[in-house]
Design an enzyme around this catalytic site. Structure first.
Site, PDB file in Angstrom:
ATOM      1  N   LYS A   1       2.992   1.591  -3.682  1.00 43.78           N
ATOM      2  CA  LYS A   1       2.348   0.691  -4.816  1.00 43.78           C
ATOM      3  C   LYS A   1       3.187   1.469  -6.468  1.00 43.78           C
ATOM      4  CE  LYS A   1      -1.950  -0.331  -3.258  1.00 43.78           C
ATOM      5  NZ  LYS A   1      -3.534  -0.055  -3.924  1.00 43.78           N
TER       6      LYS A   1
ATOM      7  N   SER B   1       0.570  -1.042   0.254  1.00 39.80           N
ATOM      8  CA  SER B   1       0.724   0.284   0.343  1.00 39.80           C
ATOM      9  C   SER B   1       1.021   1.219  -0.067  1.00 39.80           C
ATOM     10  CB  SER B   1      -1.300  -0.096   1.509  1.00 39.80           C
ATOM     11  OG  SER B   1      -1.898   1.078   0.947  1.00 39.80           O
TER      12      SER B   1
END
Length: 290
Positions: A69, A65
């Protein structure tokens, strides 16, 4: 019991302590009786240090996350076609030190919508925001019958690069993609009139960034049988969804997307399916996928 044979998986992000992913994935490992554990790694290390740690420690697979990313994309060995188009990854599989990455966010969103509203069809979709999650949802949309997407994007530093990426997605998929300025209320009203689904893919409505991404007076242009969705799952009911529900629209929060993208990551790693219904029931207090 954890032993020297236990396979290690995890989430790498910052912040990460709040994540529901350990519960979801460890439930999945228990379902298939796999000797594996999923942990959270709250890290601010460099992208190069992250990929090195995955290989050095023999971590079998990770979810990513913020802020990793996009920054890890050039550091993995292989990208799926979806990851290449989206330009962001949320899942890495480590096979003997070779890292293969994909993005399950988009398919996770549409799978969740299919489960919660199996009779619905979405030909025309309006999306607020054009960040990584939005791009993943747009890339996957054509696989679920969507023909046109209208994206409302702020004119900021990422505008040109996002336009280029959306053009690549459109060329590869045949999906018609229209991009409008986020603050163009006339264009938004026009798009809403033809939308089967309205999606908030901005961070407006999160606990840390409260508010409503849509001027309330514009919701009246959305057909009454359309669905309103929010990618945010904390809180479960954002101001955006509360407004839509008060106006008698069907709504969908981001919890289903979280669960279904996790299930797709799980399958990417293990080649096994995760039974998601018990997870839905636990996280919603006994309610179904909606």
């Amino acid at each position: 019991m954890i032993s020297g044979y236990t396979a290690l998986y995890g989430l790498i992000a910052h912040p990460a302590q709040h994540s529901l992913s350990p519960f979801i994935h460890n439930t999945g490992f228990h379902q298939i009786q796999m000797d594996a554990r999923y942990a959270v790694f709250d890290s601010q290390a460099t992208p190069a240090a992250i990929t090195s740690a995955i290989k050095t420690l023999g971590i079998r697979g990770v979810n990513l996350s913020m802020p990793y990313k996009q920054s890890l994309v050039p550091l993995v060995d292989n990208l799926t076609s979806t990851a290449k188009l989206v330009g962001a990854i949320n899942t890495i599989k480590n096979e003997a030190g070779r890292l293969t990455a994909t993005n399950t966010d988009g398919d996770g969103f549409w799978c969740a919508l299919q489960k919660a509203h199996p009779q619905r069809r979405y030909r025309s979709v309006t999306i607020l925001g054009a960040g990584g999650a939005a791009l993943a949802v747009i890339e996957a949309a054509v696989r679920y019958g969507v023909q046109q997407v209208t994206v409302f994007k702020r004119a900021n530093a990422t505008y040109d690069s996002v336009i280029q990426r959306l053009a690549q997605i459109s060329l590869a998929s045949g999906l018609q993609i229209i991009v409008e300025p986020y603050d163009d209320q006339l264009a938004l009203a026009t798009a809403l009139q033809n939308a089967d689904c309205l999606i908030n893919a901005t961070n407006i409505g999160m606990t840390a960034t409260p508010g409503n991404p849509l001027p309330i007076n514009l919701l009246q242009y959305l057909p009454e049988d359309s669905l309103v969705a929010d990618l945010i799952y904390a809180p479960r009911e954002t101001a955006f969804l509360k407004t839509a529900q008060k106006a008698h629209y069907q709504i969908q929060n981001g919890l289903g997307m979280l669960i279904e993208q996790a299930a797709l990551s799980f399958e990417f790693w293990t080649n096994e399916s995760m039974a998601t219904m018990p997870i839905y029931q636990h996280l919603t207090g006994g309610n179904d996928a909606s």
